[in-house]
Design an enzyme around this catalytic site. Structure first.
Site, PDB file in Angstrom:
ATOM      1  N   LYS A   1      38.863  16.445  13.041  1.00 31.87           N
ATOM      2  CA  LYS A   1      39.852  15.548  13.653  1.00 31.87           C
ATOM      3  C   LYS A   1      40.895  15.114  12.655  1.00 31.87           C
ATOM      4  O   LYS A   1      42.034  14.852  12.995  1.00 31.87           O
ATOM      5  CB  LYS A   1      39.161  14.267  14.133  1.00 31.87           C
TER       6      LYS A   1
ATOM      7  N   LYS B   1      34.133  13.802   2.158  1.00 25.45           N
ATOM      8  CA  LYS B   1      35.069  12.838   2.759  1.00 25.45           C
ATOM      9  C   LYS B   1      35.678  11.898   1.725  1.00 25.45           C
ATOM     10  O   LYS B   1      36.824  11.502   1.848  1.00 25.45           O
ATOM     11  CB  LYS B   1      34.374  12.023   3.858  1.00 25.45           C
TER      12      LYS B   1
ATOM     13  N   LYS C   1      35.871  23.345   7.891  1.00 26.47           N
ATOM     14  CA  LYS C   1      35.413  22.891   9.210  1.00 26.47           C
ATOM     15  C   LYS C   1      36.593  22.435  10.078  1.00 26.47           C
ATOM     16  O   LYS C   1      37.511  21.789   9.575  1.00 26.47           O
ATOM     17  CB  LYS C   1      34.456  21.701   8.974  1.00 26.47           C
TER      18      LYS C   1
HETATM   19  N1  AQP Z   1      33.755  21.812  13.338  1.00 28.06           N
HETATM   20  C1  AQP Z   1      32.641  21.472  13.972  1.00 28.06           C
HETATM   21  N2  AQP Z   1      31.798  22.429  14.423  1.00 28.06           N
HETATM   22  C2  AQP Z   1      30.647  22.084  15.090  1.00 28.06           C
HETATM   23  N3  AQP Z   1      30.302  20.805  15.364  1.00 28.06           N
HETATM   24  C3  AQP Z   1      31.125  19.840  14.938  1.00 28.06           C
HETATM   25  N4  AQP Z   1      31.071  18.481  15.045  1.00 28.06           N
HETATM   26  C4  AQP Z   1      32.159  17.942  14.442  1.00 28.06           C
HETATM   27  N5  AQP Z   1      32.935  18.907  13.940  1.00 28.06           N
HETATM   28  C5  AQP Z   1      32.331  20.103  14.219  1.00 28.06           C
HETATM   29  C6  AQP Z   1      29.992  17.762  15.731  1.00 28.06           C
HETATM   30  O1  AQP Z   1      30.591  16.887  16.680  1.00 28.06           O
HETATM   31  C7  AQP Z   1      29.760  15.734  16.803  1.00 28.06           C
HETATM   32  C8  AQP Z   1      30.599  14.502  16.738  1.00 28.06           C
HETATM   33  O2  AQP Z   1      31.233  14.429  15.474  1.00 28.06           O
HETATM   34  P1  AQP Z   1      31.805  13.055  14.993  1.00 28.06           P
HETATM   35  O3  AQP Z   1      32.940  12.680  15.811  1.00 28.06           O
HETATM   36  O4  AQP Z   1      30.741  12.053  14.968  1.00 28.06           O
HETATM   37  O5  AQP Z   1      32.236  13.227  13.495  1.00 28.06           O
HETATM   38  P2  AQP Z   1      32.573  14.353  12.529  1.00 28.06           P
HETATM   39  O6  AQP Z   1      31.459  15.322  12.408  1.00 28.06           O
HETATM   40  O7  AQP Z   1      32.964  13.678  11.276  1.00 28.06           O
HETATM   41  O8  AQP Z   1      33.838  15.033  13.211  1.00 28.06           O
HETATM   42  P3  AQP Z   1      35.109  15.541  12.502  1.00 28.06           P
HETATM   43  O9  AQP Z   1      35.991  16.202  13.476  1.00 28.06           O
HETATM   44  O10 AQP Z   1      34.758  16.351  11.297  1.00 28.06           O
HETATM   45  O11 AQP Z   1      35.831  14.198  12.056  1.00 28.06           O
HETATM   46  P4  AQP Z   1      36.511  13.863  10.696  1.00 28.06           P
HETATM   47  O12 AQP Z   1      37.727  14.691  10.614  1.00 28.06           O
HETATM   48  O13 AQP Z   1      36.822  12.399  10.844  1.00 28.06           O
HETATM   49  O14 AQP Z   1      35.537  14.161   9.618  1.00 28.06           O
HETATM   50  C9  AQP Z   1      28.716  15.795  15.698  1.00 28.06           C
HETATM   51  O15 AQP Z   1      27.472  16.185  16.261  1.00 28.06           O
HETATM   52  C10 AQP Z   1      29.232  16.850  14.774  1.00 28.06           C
HETATM   53  O16 AQP Z   1      28.182  17.556  14.166  1.00 28.06           O
END
Ligand code: AQP
Length: 333
Positions: A201, A114, A198
């Site tokens: 968002k 990140k 991955k």
């Molecule tokens: N691609 C993914 N596949 C499986 N699980 C996922 N999670 C996120 N992306 C995937 C799971 O969703 C839960 C909530 O995630 P979060 O909102 O706390 O944050 P994150 O993991 O940082 O989500 P993003 O989409 O990847 O956000 P950004 O783009 O901001 O980095 C968690 O249990 C996570 O494992």
């Protein structure tokens, strides 16, 4: 055995299929088991580790609650609340940051991903984020934490912090050592534009993900444009594992359909991607469109969403404040 479940989702907008299949779908199953005690948190303190627009953040907090409920979490059975309103989370994160070691945090791969190349400019919060996550979990004596595969390393860190606190203060079993609950079959959903990245968002391309608020037409269009290779669908898992985009789409199909990769391969082996994509779009519309409609309906009733949060905050505060009291005694405050 009564399972105490804790998990969180960041209110950073664009909740997507990865969040649903990796985490929220699992939350719903756990919530449906009456033996479990579930706490689901909208982790807004985590969200501000990167810059957020205050108005959007406020809306995204409600949208995350709406997504929980639209996906099937029953707020009368689970505690749903926003993290910033229970101040114990920030307080215990500080205490645990005095227990965690720099070397442990330096190994966290999500920070490296990140923060990117310019890590000097990343917020300190982004670096220490996993300590706040440990506080979230440990405050509720969670025995099980349902998360996507990308959070596995943070959960291991949480276990290390809990263990060190228990050892340092000679309070064996004070912090419960939580177990991760990660989907066995297909725990990481990848971008529709790159099978090695991955689904996320923050990806600039909206075509890389299925948002849980997408309409039927958007879903169909995104699946049509999803990256594939030029070969027909494979006949076995070994071959599939060598083809990231095919693996991702077949994995998504299997996950939505509650079937194994082998079963899906059996049904589509030898077919071309356009046939498979039609079936995938249909299945996705059947599963995601009702959630999307319900989210939009719930968002029209912000009073209802705010009420769920404020009731959740009261219940969460009750549990967390008792744990904080004991932590103060142990530390000598
Ligand atoms: N691609 C993914 N596949 C499986 N699980 C996922 N999670 C996120 N992306 C995937 C799971 O969703 C839960 C909530 O995630 P979060 O909102 O706390 O944050 P994150 O993991 O940082 O989500 P993003 O989409 O990847 O956000 P950004 O783009 O901001 O980095 C968690 O249990 C996570 O494992």
């Amino acid at each position: 055995m009564v399972k105490k479940i804790f998990s969180g989702v960041q209110p950073t907008g664009n909740l997507h299929l990865g969040n649903y299949l990796g985490a929220i779908k699992n939350f719903v199953e756990l919530n449906n088991d009456n033996q479990n005690k579930c706490v689901f948190c909208v982790v807004d303190l985590h969200a501000i580790t990167v810059k957020q627009d205050p108005k959007e953040l406020r809306n995204n907090i409600r949208e995350t609650v709406a997504t929980f409920i639209a996906s099937g979490i029953d707020p009368s059975k689970s505690i749903i609340f926003n993290q910033s309103k229970v101040t114990a989370h920030s307080e215990i994160a500080w205490i645990l940051s005095c227990v965690a070691r720099m070397g442990w945090l330096n190994r966290m791969t999500q920070f490296k991903e990140k923060a990117g190349k310019d890590k000097e400019k990343a917020s300190v919060g982004l670096y220490s984020y996993p300590i706040l996550m440990a506080a979230d979990i440990l405050l509720y004596d969670a025995t099980h934490v349902p998360v996507g595969d990308d959070q596995k390393q943070h959960l291991e860190l949480c276990r290390d912090i809990a263990q060190k606190f228990n050892n340092d203060f000679e309070v064996e079993d004070f912090f419960v050592i939580p177990e991760p609950l990660i989907q066995k079959e297909f725990s990481r959903i990848m971008s529709l534009k790159d099978g090695l990245k991955k689904m996320s968002k923050s990806d600039e391309s909206d075509l890389s993900r299925i948002n849980l608020t997408d309409t039927k037409d958007q879903i169909i269009n995104k699946i049509k444009k999803a990256k594939t290779d030029s070969l027909p669908l494979p006949s076995n898992v070994e071959e599939l594992n060598k083809r990231p985009e095919a693996l991702n789409l077949i994995g998504i199909y299997s996950s939505l359909n509650n079937s194994s990769l082998e079963e899906t391969i059996k049904n589509f082996s030898g077919k071309n991607f356009s046939d498979f994509k039609n079936s995938l779009s249909q299945l996705m519309v059947d599963k995601i469109d009702p959630i999307s409609l319900e989210i939009r309906k719930l968002l029209d009733d912000s009073d209802y969403l705010d009420q769920i949060l404020s009731e959740g905050v009261k219940k969460a505060q009750e549990i967390a404040s008792q744990k904080v009291k004991k932590i103060h005694e142990i530390i000598g405050f």
